[in-house]
Design a protein around this motif. Structure first.
Motif, mmCIF file in Angstrom:
data_model
loop_
_atom_site.group_PDB
_atom_site.id
_atom_site.type_symbol
_atom_site.label_atom_id
_atom_site.label_comp_id
_atom_site.label_asym_id
_atom_site.label_seq_id
_atom_site.Cartn_x
_atom_site.Cartn_y
_atom_site.Cartn_z
ATOM 1 N N ASP A 154 0.868 -1.179 0.000
ATOM 2 C CA ASP A 154 0.000 0.000 0.000
ATOM 3 C C ASP A 154 0.903 1.227 0.000
ATOM 4 N N ILE A 155 0.343 2.385 0.338
ATOM 5 C CA ILE A 155 1.108 3.612 0.215
ATOM 6 C C ILE A 155 1.559 4.188 1.549
ATOM 7 N N GLY A 156 1.458 3.457 2.627
ATOM 8 C CA GLY A 156 1.951 3.956 3.896
ATOM 9 C C GLY A 156 2.458 2.825 4.752
ATOM 10 N N GLY A 157 3.660 2.964 5.292
ATOM 11 C CA GLY A 157 4.159 1.978 6.227
ATOM 12 C C GLY A 157 4.670 0.696 5.602
ATOM 13 N N PHE A 158 5.139 0.742 4.364
ATOM 14 C CA PHE A 158 5.678 -0.449 3.716
ATOM 15 C C PHE A 158 7.008 -0.105 3.053
ATOM 16 N N VAL A 159 7.953 -1.032 3.148
ATOM 17 C CA VAL A 159 9.279 -0.841 2.569
ATOM 18 C C VAL A 159 9.596 -2.031 1.675
ATOM 19 N N LEU A 160 10.242 -1.772 0.560
ATOM 20 C CA LEU A 160 10.611 -2.815 -0.390
ATOM 21 C C LEU A 160 11.464 -3.884 0.290
ATOM 22 N N ASP A 161 11.111 -5.150 0.053
ATOM 23 C CA ASP A 161 11.872 -6.262 0.608
ATOM 24 C C ASP A 161 13.313 -6.180 0.103
ATOM 25 N N LYS A 162 14.255 -6.140 1.036
ATOM 26 C CA LYS A 162 15.653 -5.917 0.657
ATOM 27 C C LYS A 162 16.263 -7.115 -0.064
ATOM 28 N N PHE A 163 15.608 -8.273 -0.031
ATOM 29 C CA PHE A 163 16.142 -9.450 -0.695
ATOM 30 C C PHE A 163 15.581 -9.628 -2.107
ATOM 31 N N VAL A 164 14.694 -8.745 -2.532
ATOM 32 C CA VAL A 164 14.143 -8.819 -3.885
ATOM 33 C C VAL A 164 14.965 -7.912 -4.798
ATOM 34 N N PRO A 165 15.620 -8.462 -5.816
ATOM 35 C CA PRO A 165 16.420 -7.621 -6.721
ATOM 36 C C PRO A 165 15.543 -6.625 -7.470
ATOM 37 N N THR A 166 16.102 -5.491 -7.780
ATOM 38 C CA THR A 166 15.448 -4.504 -8.644
ATOM 39 C C THR A 166 16.286 -4.344 -9.896
ATOM 40 N N LEU A 167 15.711 -3.699 -10.892
ATOM 41 C CA LEU A 167 16.486 -3.437 -12.098
ATOM 42 C C LEU A 167 17.719 -2.606 -11.773
ATOM 43 N N ALA A 168 17.583 -1.696 -10.817
ATOM 44 C CA ALA A 168 18.718 -0.854 -10.440
ATOM 45 C C ALA A 168 19.823 -1.667 -9.775
ATOM 46 N N THR A 169 19.464 -2.613 -8.889
ATOM 47 C CA THR A 169 20.509 -3.414 -8.253
ATOM 48 C C THR A 169 21.223 -4.278 -9.284
ATOM 49 N N LEU A 170 20.483 -4.837 -10.240
ATOM 50 C CA LEU A 170 21.109 -5.641 -11.291
ATOM 51 C C LEU A 170 22.030 -4.792 -12.146
ATOM 52 N N ALA A 171 21.545 -3.606 -12.549
ATOM 53 C CA ALA A 171 22.348 -2.723 -13.394
ATOM 54 C C ALA A 171 23.590 -2.237 -12.653
ATOM 55 N N HIS A 172 23.427 -1.895 -11.385
ATOM 56 C CA HIS A 172 24.552 -1.423 -10.583
ATOM 57 C C HIS A 172 25.622 -2.500 -10.459
ATOM 58 N N GLU A 173 25.196 -3.714 -10.153
ATOM 59 C CA GLU A 173 26.145 -4.808 -9.997
ATOM 60 C C GLU A 173 26.821 -5.154 -11.317
ATOM 61 N N ALA A 174 26.151 -4.863 -12.443
ATOM 62 C CA ALA A 174 26.734 -5.127 -13.755
ATOM 63 C C ALA A 174 27.632 -3.990 -14.234
ATOM 64 N N GLY A 175 27.757 -2.934 -13.433
ATOM 65 C CA GLY A 175 28.680 -1.862 -13.769
ATOM 66 C C GLY A 175 28.074 -0.665 -14.461
ATOM 67 N N LEU A 176 26.768 -0.609 -14.592
ATOM 68 C CA LEU A 176 26.146 0.565 -15.204
ATOM 69 C C LEU A 176 26.074 1.703 -14.192
ATOM 70 N N GLU A 177 26.101 2.924 -14.684
ATOM 71 C CA GLU A 177 25.819 4.095 -13.862
ATOM 72 C C GLU A 177 24.305 4.142 -13.673
ATOM 73 N N THR A 178 23.849 4.284 -12.440
ATOM 74 C CA THR A 178 22.410 4.244 -12.168
ATOM 75 C C THR A 178 21.965 5.537 -11.506
ATOM 76 N N ALA A 179 20.862 6.094 -11.978
ATOM 77 C CA ALA A 179 20.354 7.351 -11.417
ATOM 78 C C ALA A 179 18.847 7.393 -11.545
ATOM 79 N N ALA A 180 18.209 8.057 -10.579
ATOM 80 C CA ALA A 180 16.755 8.225 -10.586
ATOM 81 C C ALA A 180 16.416 9.634 -10.152
ATOM 82 N N PHE A 181 15.417 10.216 -10.797
ATOM 83 C CA PHE A 181 14.923 11.550 -10.466
ATOM 84 C C PHE A 181 13.408 11.456 -10.381
ATOM 85 N N VAL A 182 12.891 11.563 -9.149
ATOM 86 C CA VAL A 182 11.466 11.348 -8.927
ATOM 87 C C VAL A 182 10.794 12.654 -8.518
#
Length: 726
Positions: A154-182
């Motif tokens: 939901d939109i309050g009181g929840f945090v992404l499970d730290k053991f679930v990979p994201t596209l950013a974690t995969l890209a970062h580990e593969a050596g890409l520069e990663t950035a987000a602007f929200v």
């Protein structure tokens, strides 16, 4: 007359002035400007998290004004292939209906830049979201998983499970520069979506949320500017060592500026779409002019749509109809066939594995979506079943949650009164045909429970607001006590949202009145539906806001006590009640309420700030310091915490330490105004008039005279006195 005499007549000492400066926003700083969208964005995305402001514009922070850096995945790295020499650019547009892009609907607002992207790439005709809410939907986009896996339910009181990979974690580990602007607080780094990003800019600057029901956001041109600045710095011609990148840019709906506001004066939603299209055009032009278009996969999509009155909902979050679940999805880049339209249903969870596949990276074993690249080559891809859910009706309204399953032909919605629609014959989802097609309904319902879990085992929804390590750290500081989290039963109990459409409509009308400062007019409307829907926490929250804005603090307190009596309280109830108790000059009771809120939700930094303020007022300096450390444990750039630390140091008689903290507050949040006044008083008190004048002037530069005329006049008089002109 010295500063204590001319500035605040109620204050008998310099220290009392500083205390008043912190907690009594009405007398010192006022409330400042605010913007309230109709109920949807407001109720759906912030009402459970933000505390009522104690210092108006300055202290009503959801985020501090500093860019954040994400951390790599803490879980094991997924097996990786040799990645390609390409870039990935993800653009998500919040609350965007597909039928408001002219490449999807020629009769809609012209969107030439997005249309151009579609004409040179692939447009997915039936792309659908998993959740009609920003935070969980983006979690599904970035992880390729349903909410049951990534844990952002939901939109309050929840945090992404730290053991679930994201596209950013995969890209970062593969050596890409990663950035987000929200562009909005609903994607704050607090929810864990920053994992894997080298740069995660969620700085809202001066666009603060001042009341519950107000979304803290920044305008699209500011988001574009930040992204272009990053591209110039990391990918421009002056950077010979640039690496491949994964860039995510998020646009949030905002009142469109001129000329869009004038052109679409009667349809501001379309004006927002046209404005966002222009900003997307700026980004695409930069890539083109720097020769990066041919080696960059560009993906543009929405997180969810907007009802705009369909089915009695004007925003999003309550229902699972296509007005909010059908989204645009466009891809363009190397090896993407131009000018193609894909009719097969695809899902938000398919985006992450698609982009990982494009980069030649493994998406990992948790992903539930499918790469769409084979589909573009005519191969079979199993995306025909799309699970969807919204827990918002339960968590925020006390109604039943909804779950659904969509195919190209059918949509099944599990509710107290189940619904089945034939989409090809009934695009507007007006005819419930469940009774006629019972076997199809039964088949789809079984598919729903395969994802959601057996109906009898759903039990309670526990809001895991922080990871276990952070929770232990907070417990060591005295907060986040075990078992204090609020949990709800997600067992389809409660009224069917369809039966509460009238209540929803009145909530939205009341929000519109509040948006125009007509709080008195909104009160009878809210009281009227309170009797009809007494277990709806959103009603109490809005009613409390109305009384507070009218300066009727005891009535606001009574509203929250009524919510507690009806057993519909949450951490926000106690946070809001505590804020009003402070304004009612009842600090002991305020501290008790704010402590309850902190135990229930230790991630509400505004509430913790208010609690520290109450402790400061009570002279409980050790508790104040402990609470401030709790804040900084979660966000070491939270400017208001340093501001209060500075005032605490003054109360302890240590001006040198106070200056250090106050300057740190300004460094972290340039929009804070109180530190300048505190620094000016310190300088004046220690015999440094020129320094005092400098800080007074800096305060004036950042303070709208229209809102704080009396204070501005007095400060100008103080400057004149220090300069010997009075």
């Amino acid at each position: 007359m010295d500063a204590r005499g001319w500035f605040v007549s109620e204050v008998s000492s310099f220290e009392e002035f500083l205390l008043l400066l912190v907690y009594d926003g009405q007398k010192v700083l006022g409330y400042g400007n605010y913007r309230m969208r109709p109920t949807g964005k407001a109720v759906f995305e912030l009402i459970l998290r933000l505390g009522l402001s104690l210092t108006g514009l300055a202290i009503a922070l959801f985020l501090c004004g500093c860019s954040r850096t994400g951390q790599p995945s803490e879980g094991k790295s997924s097996p990786q292939l040799v990645r390609r020499d390409v870039n990935v650019f993800l653009i998500t547009v919040d609350t965007l209906r597909a039928d408001h892009l002219s490449c999807y609907n020629p009769r809609s607002v012209p969107t030439p830049h997005i249309d151009g992207l579609a004409s040179r790439g692939v447009r997915f005709v039936q792309a659908v979201a998993q959740v009609p809410l920003t935070t969980p939907s983006h979690a599904s986009i970035l992880t390729g998983t349903y909410p049951q896996v990534h844990k952002v339910r939901d939109i309050g009181g929840f945090v992404l499970d730290k053991f679930v990979p994201t596209l950013a974690t995969l890209a970062h580990e593969a050596g890409l520069e990663t950035a987000a602007f929200v562009g909005a607080a609903v994607l704050s780094h607090h929810y864990g979506l920053n994992r894997g990003f080298d740069t995660y800019n969620d700085d809202l600057g001066a666009q603060r949320a001042v009341l519950p029901g107000v979304v803290a956001e920044i305008r699209g041109d500011a988001v574009t500017g930040r992204a272009l600045e990053w591209l110039e710095r990391h990918q421009g011609s002056n950077n010979p060592s640039s690496k491949n990148f994964f860039l995510w840019v998020h646009y949030f709906p905002y009142d469109p500026p001129l000329p869009f506001k004038a052109k679409y004066a009667k349809d501001l939603y379309s004006g927002e779409v046209a404005f966002t299209d222009a900003e997307v055009g700026r980004l695409l032009q930069w890539l083109e002019s720097h020769g990066l278009s041919e080696k960059t996969l560009i993906v543009l999509m929405a997180d969810h749509g907007e009802s705009l009155g369909d089915h009695g909902e004007f925003t999003h979050g309550v229902f699972l109809y296509d007005a909010t679940m059908h989204i645009p999805l466009i891809m363009r880049g190397p090896e993407i066939p131009p000018g193609q339209a894909v009719d097969q249903q695809v899902r938000s969870i398919d985006v992450m594995p698609t982009l990982a596949d494009f980069l030649h990276l493994s998406a990992g074993d948790k992903v539930q979506g499918r790469s769409l690249l084979p589909l573009l080559k005519g191969q079979e891809v199993a995306t025909h079943y799309s699970y969807m859910e919204t827990l918002y009706p339960k968590t925020s309204m006390g109604w039943s949650e909804l779950r659904g399953m969509r195919t190209e032909q059918w949509k099944m919605i599990v509710a107290p009164q189940p619904e089945l629609y034939q989409l090809q014959e009934d695009r507007l989802e007006q005819q419930n045909v469940k009774a006629r097609y019972a076997a199809d309904a039964d088949h789809l319902e079984k598919k729903i429970w395969e994802v959601a879990g057996p109906p009898g085992s759903l039990g309670k929804l526990e809001q895991q607001m922080v990871d276990d390590e952070t929770l232990r750290q907070l417990q060591s500081l005295g907060y986040a006590s075990a078992g204090a989290r609020r949990d709800l039963r997600i067992d389809m109990s409660g009224p069917d949202p369809k039966d509460r459409v009238a209540v929803l409509g009145i909530l939205e009308k009341a929000a519109e009145l509040m948006n125009h400062d007509r709080f008195q007019a909104a009160i009878p409307m809210l009281k009227g539906i309170q009797a009809k829907d007494p277990a709806n926490p959103a009603i109490y929250q809005k009613l409390g806001v109305c009384f507070e804005r009218l300066g009727q603090y005891q009535k606001a307190i009574d509203v929250y006590q009524t919510a507690i009596k009806h057993h519909v309280e949450n951490d926000q109830t106690y946070a809001s009640m505590g804020n009003n108790l402070i304004r009612a000059r009842k600090p002991l009771e305020a501290a008790d309420a704010l402590e309850k809120a902190a135990d229930m939700n230790p991630t509400n930094l505004q509430n913790l700030t208010n609690l520290a303020t109450a402790y400061l007022q009570l002279g409980r300096f050790v508790d104040c310091e402990k609470t401030l450390n709790t804040i900084l444990k979660q966000d070491d750039h939270y400017g208001q915490a340093y501001n209060i630390f500075g005032i605490l140091a003054i109360r302890r008689g240590d001006g040198i330490v106070a200056r250090k903290y106050l300057q740190k507050a300004i460094e972290c949040d340039a929009d804070l105004t109180e530190p300048y006044l505190s620094l000016a008083f310190l300088a004046e008190k220690t015999g440094h008039p020129q320094i005092a004048i400098s800080y007074y002037k800096k305060y004036l530069e950042r303070t709208p005279p229209k809102e704080h005329g009396d204070i501005v006049t007095k400060i100008k008089a103080a400057i004149a006195k220090l300069e010997g002109r009075s």
